[in-house]
Design a protein around this motif. Structure first.
Motif, PDB file in Angstrom:
ATOM      1  N   PHE A 127       0.804  -1.216   0.000  1.00 53.76           N
ATOM      2  CA  PHE A 127       0.000   0.000   0.000  1.00 53.76           C
ATOM      3  C   PHE A 127       0.842   1.273   0.000  1.00 53.76           C
ATOM      4  CE2 PHE A 127      -2.570  -3.308   1.954  1.00 53.76           C
ATOM      5  CZ  PHE A 127      -3.762  -3.183   1.280  1.00 53.76           C
ATOM      6  N   LEU A 128       0.256   2.317  -0.602  1.00 54.95           N
ATOM      7  CA  LEU A 128       0.760   3.671  -0.443  1.00 54.95           C
ATOM      8  C   LEU A 128      -0.058   4.298   0.673  1.00 54.95           C
ATOM      9  CD1 LEU A 128       0.840   4.768  -4.209  1.00 54.95           C
ATOM     10  CD2 LEU A 128       2.837   4.331  -2.769  1.00 54.95           C
ATOM     11  N   TRP A 129       0.590   4.687   1.742  1.00 55.54           N
ATOM     12  CA  TRP A 129      -0.137   5.182   2.909  1.00 55.54           C
ATOM     13  C   TRP A 129      -0.301   6.692   2.831  1.00 55.54           C
ATOM     14  CZ3 TRP A 129      -2.478   1.643   5.797  1.00 55.54           C
ATOM     15  CH2 TRP A 129      -2.044   0.321   5.655  1.00 55.54           C
ATOM     16  N   VAL A 130      -1.501   7.149   3.127  1.00 59.75           N
ATOM     17  CA  VAL A 130      -1.886   8.554   2.961  1.00 59.75           C
ATOM     18  C   VAL A 130      -2.179   9.177   4.322  1.00 59.75           C
ATOM     19  CG1 VAL A 130      -3.490  10.167   1.853  1.00 59.75           C
ATOM     20  CG2 VAL A 130      -2.935   7.973   0.744  1.00 59.75           C
ATOM     21  N   ALA A 131      -1.517  10.272   4.622  1.00 57.53           N
ATOM     22  CA  ALA A 131      -1.803  11.034   5.839  1.00 57.53           C
ATOM     23  C   ALA A 131      -2.706  12.201   5.471  1.00 57.53           C
ATOM     24  CB  ALA A 131      -0.511  11.537   6.469  1.00 57.53           C
ATOM     25  N   GLY A 132      -3.901  12.228   5.995  1.00 61.55           N
ATOM     26  CA  GLY A 132      -4.843  13.297   5.648  1.00 61.55           C
ATOM     27  C   GLY A 132      -4.734  14.494   6.568  1.00 61.55           C
ATOM     28  N   GLY A 133      -5.359  15.577   6.170  1.00 64.95           N
ATOM     29  CA  GLY A 133      -5.353  16.785   6.983  1.00 64.95           C
ATOM     30  C   GLY A 133      -6.200  17.867   6.353  1.00 64.95           C
ATOM     31  N   SER A 134      -6.406  18.950   7.077  1.00 63.05           N
ATOM     32  CA  SER A 134      -7.289  20.025   6.618  1.00 63.05           C
ATOM     33  C   SER A 134      -6.547  21.285   6.182  1.00 63.05           C
ATOM     34  CB  SER A 134      -8.275  20.384   7.734  1.00 63.05           C
ATOM     35  OG  SER A 134      -7.579  20.815   8.895  1.00 63.05           O
ATOM     36  N   ARG A 135      -5.221  21.306   6.290  1.00 65.05           N
ATOM     37  CA  ARG A 135      -4.465  22.534   6.006  1.00 65.05           C
ATOM     38  C   ARG A 135      -4.654  22.984   4.559  1.00 65.05           C
ATOM     39  NH1 ARG A 135       1.745  22.625   7.575  1.00 65.05           N
ATOM     40  NH2 ARG A 135       0.733  22.488   9.628  1.00 65.05           N
ATOM     41  N   ASP A 136      -4.515  22.043   3.606  1.00 69.88           N
ATOM     42  CA  ASP A 136      -4.658  22.408   2.195  1.00 69.88           C
ATOM     43  C   ASP A 136      -6.075  22.864   1.880  1.00 69.88           C
ATOM     44  OD1 ASP A 136      -2.001  21.895   1.480  1.00 69.88           O
ATOM     45  OD2 ASP A 136      -2.407  19.773   1.126  1.00 69.88           O
ATOM     46  N   GLY A 137      -7.055  22.208   2.491  1.00 67.15           N
ATOM     47  CA  GLY A 137      -8.443  22.602   2.274  1.00 67.15           C
ATOM     48  C   GLY A 137      -8.719  24.005   2.771  1.00 67.15           C
ATOM     49  N   TYR A 138      -8.125  24.370   3.881  1.00 68.61           N
ATOM     50  CA  TYR A 138      -8.290  25.729   4.401  1.00 68.61           C
ATOM     51  C   TYR A 138      -7.650  26.736   3.448  1.00 68.61           C
ATOM     52  CZ  TYR A 138      -8.375  29.693   7.552  1.00 68.61           C
ATOM     53  OH  TYR A 138      -8.611  30.931   8.091  1.00 68.61           O
ATOM     54  N   GLN A 139      -6.466  26.398   2.938  1.00 68.14           N
ATOM     55  CA  GLN A 139      -5.797  27.308   2.005  1.00 68.14           C
ATOM     56  C   GLN A 139      -6.606  27.488   0.731  1.00 68.14           C
ATOM     57  OE1 GLN A 139      -3.212  29.089   2.836  1.00 68.14           O
ATOM     58  NE2 GLN A 139      -3.161  30.143   0.843  1.00 68.14           N
ATOM     59  N   ASP A 140      -7.327  26.442   0.313  1.00 70.80           N
ATOM     60  CA  ASP A 140      -8.214  26.569  -0.852  1.00 70.80           C
ATOM     61  C   ASP A 140      -9.245  27.668  -0.613  1.00 70.80           C
ATOM     62  OD1 ASP A 140      -6.969  24.553  -2.259  1.00 70.80           O
ATOM     63  OD2 ASP A 140      -8.416  23.011  -1.694  1.00 70.80           O
ATOM     64  N   MET A 141      -9.819  27.705   0.571  1.00 72.92           N
ATOM     65  CA  MET A 141     -10.817  28.731   0.875  1.00 72.92           C
ATOM     66  C   MET A 141     -10.188  30.118   0.828  1.00 72.92           C
ATOM     67  SD  MET A 141     -13.255  27.056   3.858  1.00 72.92           S
ATOM     68  CE  MET A 141     -11.974  26.964   5.098  1.00 72.92           C
ATOM     69  N   VAL A 142      -9.009  30.250   1.402  1.00 68.59           N
ATOM     70  CA  VAL A 142      -8.311  31.544   1.401  1.00 68.59           C
ATOM     71  C   VAL A 142      -8.074  32.029  -0.020  1.00 68.59           C
ATOM     72  CG1 VAL A 142      -6.156  32.712   1.980  1.00 68.59           C
ATOM     73  CG2 VAL A 142      -7.214  31.153   3.637  1.00 68.59           C
ATOM     74  N   GLU A 143      -7.583  31.141  -0.876  1.00 65.44           N
ATOM     75  CA  GLU A 143      -7.254  31.547  -2.242  1.00 65.44           C
ATOM     76  C   GLU A 143      -8.511  31.781  -3.077  1.00 65.44           C
ATOM     77  OE1 GLU A 143      -4.161  29.379  -4.158  1.00 65.44           O
ATOM     78  OE2 GLU A 143      -3.019  29.121  -2.299  1.00 65.44           O
ATOM     79  N   PHE A 144      -9.577  31.044  -2.792  1.00 66.00           N
ATOM     80  CA  PHE A 144     -10.822  31.283  -3.506  1.00 66.00           C
ATOM     81  C   PHE A 144     -11.371  32.665  -3.166  1.00 66.00           C
ATOM     82  CE2 PHE A 144     -15.492  31.225  -3.610  1.00 66.00           C
ATOM     83  CZ  PHE A 144     -15.704  30.909  -4.945  1.00 66.00           C
TER      84      PHE A 144
END
Length: 210
Positions: A127-144
């Motif tokens: 498997f390729l293991w994925v660490a999730g998080g909300s930082r990028d999603g928050y930055q999406d809101m800022v840039e939008f």
């Protein structure tokens, strides 16, 4: 794209294109040798390189490799669903994360793995293991917010994302009578998340084949 119909992709208009998704459609059309695929791929490559969001260069390189306009990236093919991968990459750290099967491309959320429902989960190398998080999603809101032409609405969105509950307040505000902005946000965040998933795969040595 999801039907695997390269000819239908060519017929799509590009007035408000989603270049990440449309680029994958162009790759499909190229593989199926559909008339007009090379022209669509060239438009996608130009737009992706000009926009230069995360994941755009990887897709542009892949398209250039398929058309012969450049060298194909030395990445292993993997039939992974980018939208599913994006789902486990972004979000609440308590529920995000998971793994991608290197053989089948199946995306497994961490919650499913924890429940013991994933075959061969102890086989770490599979498997390729994925660490999730909300930082990028928050930055999406800022840039939008920076792209909003209505300054007063942008200020309201800016206030909405301050503090705990930012994602919920942001979504609630968009859903309250701002259909055009809600549509634009859906397109924006889908492209951002798809690009991040593609770049993450490339860093792991893989390229999407569907």
């Amino acid at each position: 794209m999801y039907r695997g119909d390269g000819a239908a992709v060519i017929e799509l208009g590009t007035a408000r294109p989603a270049w990440q998704l449309l680029g994958d459609g162009a790759a499909l059309a190229l593989v199926q040798q559909v008339d007009g695929a090379s022209e669509l791929a060239a438009r996608c490559v130009a737009a992706l390189r000009e926009r230069a969001w995360i994941g755009d260069a990887e897709l542009a390189d892949q398209l250039d490799g398929l058309t012969g306009a450049g060298s194909a990236p030395l990445l292993r093919p993997l039939a992974v669903d980018l939208d599913e991968l994006a789902e486990i990459m972004d979000g609440d750290p308590a529920t995000a994360g998971g793994a991608v099967d290197r053989e089948s491309g199946t995306v497994w959320p961490q919650t499913v793995i924890d429940d013991g429902e994933v075959p061969d989960a102890p086989d770490v190398e599979r498997f390729l293991w994925v660490a999730g998080g909300s930082r990028d999603g928050y930055q999406d809101m800022v840039e939008f917010i920076d792209t909003c032409s209505d300054q007063r609405f942008a200020e309201r969105l800016g206030r909405a994302i301050r503090g705990k509950g930012a994602f919920r307040r942001f979504a609630d505000l968009l859903h309250r009578g701002h259909e055009d902005e809600l549509t634009r946000w859906s397109e924006f965040v889908s492209e951002r998340r798809r690009g991040r998933a593609r770049a993450w795969l490339a860093d792991a040595g893989y390229r999407v084949t569907r």
